[in-house]
Design an enzyme around this catalytic site. Structure first.
Site, PDB file in Angstrom:
ATOM      1  N   SER A   1     -47.963  53.680  -6.502  1.00 48.46           N
ATOM      2  CA  SER A   1     -49.305  53.097  -6.581  1.00 48.46           C
ATOM      3  C   SER A   1     -50.294  54.211  -6.899  1.00 48.46           C
ATOM      4  CB  SER A   1     -49.703  52.435  -5.259  1.00 48.46           C
ATOM      5  OG  SER A   1     -49.129  51.158  -5.122  1.00 48.46           O
TER       6      SER A   1
ATOM      7  N   CYS B   1     -50.592  47.796   5.895  1.00 47.67           N
ATOM      8  CA  CYS B   1     -49.995  46.526   5.471  1.00 47.67           C
ATOM      9  C   CYS B   1     -49.361  45.764   6.629  1.00 47.67           C
ATOM     10  CB  CYS B   1     -48.953  46.776   4.391  1.00 47.67           C
ATOM     11  SG  CYS B   1     -49.655  47.447   2.875  1.00 47.67           S
TER      12      CYS B   1
END
Length: 397
Positions: free
Chosen positions: A221, A352
Site C-alpha cells: 500500500s 483494521c
C-alpha cells in the site's frame, strides 16, 4: 500533535503532493483513451510510476499491477491463484497461512475456508458457531512462536500434495516481528507451492530485492510510505518469457492492467505512489540507519522501565515499531488513548481491527492482556522525545 501511529498511515510528503496535483487539474486524461495529448500524458505518467515502484523492489515494471491497496492485492492473488489452480489446472484445493496475518489475508482465507458467510442484511460476519460453507477449499492456519513468527518447519510440515498456495506476512503490523521470508519462501517453492507475502509494513523501511528473494508475489500500500491512500500494488514474478503465472481476475471489466484489474486507473494516486517509491528508494539507506539507531535508543528507554514489557523479536523486527504491555492490570489502553488523543497519536493495535480482541496477542498467548497493550510506530521524523512524552503521560510523577 506527536504522531506515533505510522503503522496505521503516514502523512503524504510535499513532494508526493506536488507530483499528484497536476493530475487532479489540467492533466485529467483517461490513460486508456487514445491519440490526444491528455490521454497520452496520463498513460506515460502511469508507466513512469510503474517503473518507480518496480525500482524500489528491483522488479521489472511489467511485474507491477496497480490496485486500490494491499487489501485488494491480497484478495486478488490469494483468490486468483486458488481459483485458477483448483478449477482450471486441477492442482488441488489446499492453502496455508498463519494465525497472525493482517485481516486482509486472514479473512480472505477464512472466506475460502467457508468460515465467513453473508447474513440476510448482506453484512459479512465470522461466527464460529455457524456451520462452515463448502467453497471448495481448505486452509491450514499455522500456529506461531512467542514472537508471532512462523517456523519454517511448521510451514513445510503443513504442505501436502494438494497444496497450491502459501501466504505468510513479512512484517507483523501489530508487534513488528519479521518472518524469515527467505527460508519460508524457499520451503514453499521447493514443493511447487506458490508463495505470497503481504509486505505492506516492510516496503520503504527495509531493502527488498525480488531478484534474489524466493517469493512469487508481494502486496503493498502506498500510504505506509508517505504516499496517498487508496492505491497499492501487487508484484507478481514473471517467467523467462516475461509472462506472469495465470490466475483468475478478482475484478472483471476492461483490459486495464493487462486484463488483470479492470477499471479506470486512478492516475493521480498512482503518480503519488510512484513518487513516494522513488523518494523511499533514494533515502532508504540513510533512513534505515537512522531508524535503527532510534530503535536502539527507544528500546533501551522502554526496557529500563520496570512497568513495561516489550513484545516481539528483539533482533528480527521492523525498526521503529514497539508493542508494549503496561504492567498495571487495571490499565485500559482505549481509555488512555482517548485521554491523550489531542496531544499524542498512538494505537492499541491494528487500525483494521479496532474494537476487536487482538488475534495476534491471542496467537502468542497474550490475549488476556489485549487491554494493556499500546503500539507505538515511528516515522523518519520521529524523535526519542516523542516516546518520552507518551511515557510521561503514562507514568506521571
Amino acid at each position: 500533535m506527536i504522531y506515533l501511529d505510522h503503522c496505521a498511515t503516514t502523512p503524504v510528503s510535499r513532494q508526493v503532493y506536488a507530483a499528484m496535483a497536476p493530475y487532479l487539474t489540467e492533466e485529467y486524461g483517461n490513460p486508456s483513451s487514445k491519440y490526444y495529448g491528455q490521454a497520452v500524458r496520463a498513460r506515460e505518467a502511469v508507466e513512469c510510476a510503474r517503473e518507480q515502484v518496480a525500482g524500489l523492489i528491483h522488479a521489472k515494471p511489467e511485474e507491477i499491477v496497480f490496485t486500490c491497496g494491499a487489501t485488494e492485492s491480497n484478495n486478488t492473488i490469494i483468490k486468483g491463484i486458488a481459483d485458477y489452480r483448483k478449477y482450471y489446472e486441477r492442482r488441488g484445493d489446499h492453502l496455508i497461512t498463519s494465525r497472525v496475518e493482517h485481516h486482509a489475508v486472514l479473512n480472505t482465507c477464512r472466506f475460502l475456508n467457508g468460515e465467513i458467510y453473508s447474513n440476510d442484511d448482506d453484512t459479512f460476519t465470522l461466527d464460529q458457531s455457524h456451520p462452515t460453507v463448502d467453497r471448495g477449499f481448505s486452509v491450514t492456519f499455522l500456529d506461531v512462536n512467542a514472537y508471532a513468527q512462523v517456523e519454517t518447519g511448521a510451514l513445510e510440515a503443513a504442505i501436502r500434495p494438494g497444496t497450491t498456495l502459501a501466504t505468510i506476512l513479512w512484517g507483523n503490523n501489530e508487534i513488528g516481528s519479521l518472518n524469515d521470508i527467505v527460508s519460508l519462501g524457499a520451503a514453499a517453492q521447493k514443493h511447487g507451492v506458490f508463495f505470497h507475502s503481504d509486505a505492506t509494513q516492510v516496503l520503504g523501511k527495509l531493502p527488498i530485492d525480488v531478484r534474489s528473494l524466493p517469493v512469487d508475489a508481494l502486496s503493498f500500500s502506498a500510504h505506509k510510505l508517505n504516499g496517498p491512500k487508496g492505491v497499492g500494488a501487487l508484484y507478481v514474478r514473471t517467467d523467462e518469457f516475461g509472462l506472469m503465472p495465470p490466475f483468475s481476475s478478482l475484478m472483471h471489466g476492461g483490459e486495464q492492467e493487462n486484463g488483470i484489474r479492470g477499471g479506470t486507473l486512478c492516475v493521480h494516486n498512482i503518480v503519488g505512489f510512484g513518487k513516494a517509491a522513488e523518494l523511499a528508494a533514494s533515502h532508504l539507506e540513510n533512513r534505515l540507519e537512522r531508524m535503527r539507531a532510534l530503535d536502539r535508543e527507544i528500546r533501551g528507554l522502554l526496557q529500563s522501565n520496570k512497568n513495561i514489557e516489550l513484545l516481539g523479536d528483539p533482533e528480527h523486527h521492523i525498526p521503529g515499531i514497539f508493542s508494549i504491555v503496561v504492567g498495571d492490570t487495571f490499565f485500559n489502553n482505549e481509555q488512555f488513548l482517548k485521554q491523550i488523543g489531542d496531544e499524542i497519536a498512538a494505537s492499541a493495535g491494528s487500525a483494521c481491527s479496532a474494537g476487536e480482541p487482538s488475534h495476534v496477542l491471542q496467537a502468542i498467548g497474550r490475549g488476556r492482556q489485549t487491554g494493556q497493550v499500546l503500539r507505538l510506530s515511528l516515522g523518519p521524523d520521529s524523535k526519542a522525545s516523542d516516546v518520552e512524552a507518551l511515557l510521561a503521560r503514562l507514568f506521571p510523577r
